[in-house]
Design an enzyme around this catalytic site. Sequence first.
Site, PDB file in Angstrom:
ATOM      1  N   LYS A 175      56.796  -6.456  42.146  1.00  0.00           N
ATOM      2  CA  LYS A 175      57.932  -6.358  41.218  1.00  0.00           C
ATOM      3  C   LYS A 175      58.801  -5.173  41.634  1.00  0.00           C
ATOM      4  O   LYS A 175      58.475  -4.018  41.371  1.00  0.00           O
ATOM      5  CB  LYS A 175      57.446  -6.139  39.778  1.00  0.00           C
ATOM      6  CG  LYS A 175      58.610  -6.112  38.811  1.00  0.00           C
ATOM      7  CD  LYS A 175      58.343  -5.197  37.642  1.00  0.00           C
ATOM      8  CE  LYS A 175      59.332  -4.148  37.357  1.00  0.00           C
ATOM      9  NZ  LYS A 175      60.721  -4.283  37.684  1.00  0.00           N
ATOM     10  N   GLU A 250      51.979   6.686  42.015  1.00  0.00           N
ATOM     11  CA  GLU A 250      52.802   7.655  42.750  1.00  0.00           C
ATOM     12  C   GLU A 250      53.929   8.048  41.807  1.00  0.00           C
ATOM     13  O   GLU A 250      54.862   7.264  41.605  1.00  0.00           O
ATOM     14  CB  GLU A 250      53.393   7.024  44.020  1.00  0.00           C
ATOM     15  CG  GLU A 250      52.389   6.665  45.078  1.00  0.00           C
ATOM     16  CD  GLU A 250      51.804   7.872  45.784  1.00  0.00           C
ATOM     17  OE1 GLU A 250      52.363   8.984  45.651  1.00  0.00           O
ATOM     18  OE2 GLU A 250      50.778   7.695  46.452  1.00  0.00           O
ATOM     19  N   CYS A 284      61.547  11.686  45.412  1.00  0.00           N
ATOM     20  CA  CYS A 284      60.437  12.241  44.632  1.00  0.00           C
ATOM     21  C   CYS A 284      59.998  13.592  45.179  1.00  0.00           C
ATOM     22  O   CYS A 284      59.519  14.441  44.434  1.00  0.00           O
ATOM     23  CB  CYS A 284      59.274  11.273  44.612  1.00  0.00           C
ATOM     24  SG  CYS A 284      58.752  10.790  46.257  1.00  0.00           S
ATOM     25  N   GLU A 385      61.849  17.125  36.462  1.00  0.00           N
ATOM     26  CA  GLU A 385      62.435  16.409  37.595  1.00  0.00           C
ATOM     27  C   GLU A 385      63.813  15.885  37.191  1.00  0.00           C
ATOM     28  O   GLU A 385      63.917  15.073  36.276  1.00  0.00           O
ATOM     29  CB  GLU A 385      61.530  15.241  37.976  1.00  0.00           C
ATOM     30  CG  GLU A 385      62.019  14.488  39.188  1.00  0.00           C
ATOM     31  CD  GLU A 385      61.178  13.251  39.480  1.00  0.00           C
ATOM     32  OE1 GLU A 385      60.931  12.453  38.556  1.00  0.00           O
ATOM     33  OE2 GLU A 385      60.771  13.081  40.645  1.00  0.00           O
TER      34      GLU A 385
END
Length: 494
Positions: A175, A250, A284, A385
Amino acid sequence: MISGKLYINGQWVDSRSGNERKILNPFDASVIATVAEGDREDTRAAITAARRAFDESGWPQTPASERARLLFKLGDLIERDREELARLESLDTGKTVEESRWDMEDIEGIFRYFAGLADKDGGEIIASPNPDSTSMVIREPVGVCGQISPWNYPLLQASWKMAPALAAGCTIVMKPSEITPLTTLKVTELAEEAGFPAGVVNTVLGPGPEVGAELSENNDVDLISFTGGIATGKTIMRAATGNVKKVALELGGKNPNIIFDDADFDVAVDYALNGVFFHAGQICSAGARVMVQKGIHDRFVEALQGRMEKIVVGNGFDKKTQMGPLISAEHLAKVEGYVNIAKNEGAKLVLGGKRPDDAALENGYFYRPTLFTECENNMRIVQEEVFGPIITIEKFSTEEEVIKRANDTIYGLSAGFWTRDPDRIERVSKALRFGTVWANDFNVYFVQAPWGGYKQSGLGRELGKIGLEEYTEVKHIYRNHATQPFNWFGVDNE
Ligand code: NAD
């Protein structure tokens, strides 16, 4: 033109609801494709196909060399269509075509690396207590894998999951992010062309809370592998408890880039920029948290500012462009929100902090490279983040102090530092609590090296040999060559 349909059991199909989604180009918000929008029912059909392919089609028992052959072929097909894929990725994400070309080269290598590993692990004979026995440890494919990828590196992240799962003998339901599905669809077409049997590779498009949630909850899925934000990762972990499926995560990062006084100054400036501004900071492992020792702090900030002023922001298809737009209007609003938070927290805005003035960019989701100084450890702009083209600078005095501060985070994905002192390289590499540590470099990935996070940056590892092992179960087979009677129950032991 690629198919905008779902790929289930070897067939390209419309979503059962008939729903569709428009895919936008972040450069100008124009519609670049209309694709089928799947839901839970479509996802269940794909899981059933993958289950059948795993349990009945003989795919897990296929010789590993045959799986390797198909993966090598897929790598070759991706190389054949590299330019088309790179341009599609840039249309979908806004990043420069040059960056997308690097991604595609990496992706070819990823399929070839796992193809090469597929038939290398023949198991292990281990010592057993009985001399008339053999004990063997082998690895077997874990089963049906749900794989959920994010929008920032759509095909790269998908390939980190697809290649090892298929090499191990698993079947997959992929997906992609609902806003960037195009290259994953194209590679699904290439997997069909390569000859993967029906049901082994399935791709379902659609929203996370529908398609992703079904993959996470469904008891016929044996492993869920997810790349994305921490909050979604936690939701998936909870959803996976029904059948105790294996979970690989992750997640995000807030990655320190530490510049000591004795660093190679000019190279450290280069990499402070390289560490953040590729793909407009939507990485990331972006080194968005730059920590500079006080002896060079002012000179470093000045050099950084000078270089940042020259970054060319624009259309990723223009050769001069160095930085493209953010992914979406929603994400742009998030980045703008963080800039306001930083200002209110007392960080000093030195550069940027707004959208570009260029009228040619006004329909896209552009944001200017932004620099904050006088940042402190406890500020949200330092701890959270942001995923945008923003650097925060913290000043530090000693090695001990900077390690303590760098480790003071819920994240643990990656960190880098710059020094010419070999003893310090040893000490700092070990003291930093992150899954990857770069000494005198930043953002270096390669398929042979494991990737993943400490703390809340994730669970498990992708890439490297361990990236293949994540898709296997470990089985111990004990064989007795000389079974002796062992009368214990039901006999008179007096
Ligand atoms: P996201 O968490 O919003 O979405 C990621 C994927 O999860 C998408 O496909 C989405 O549809 C799906 N999803 C959303 N809700 C879901 C639910 N309830 N159940 C199941 N699936 C669901 O993340 P994003 O905004 O697409 O990506 C950015 C994030 O990804 C950042 O935090 C970034 O750090 C992280 N990331 C991490 C790595 C890494 O290697 N650690 C690599 C790339 C991106």
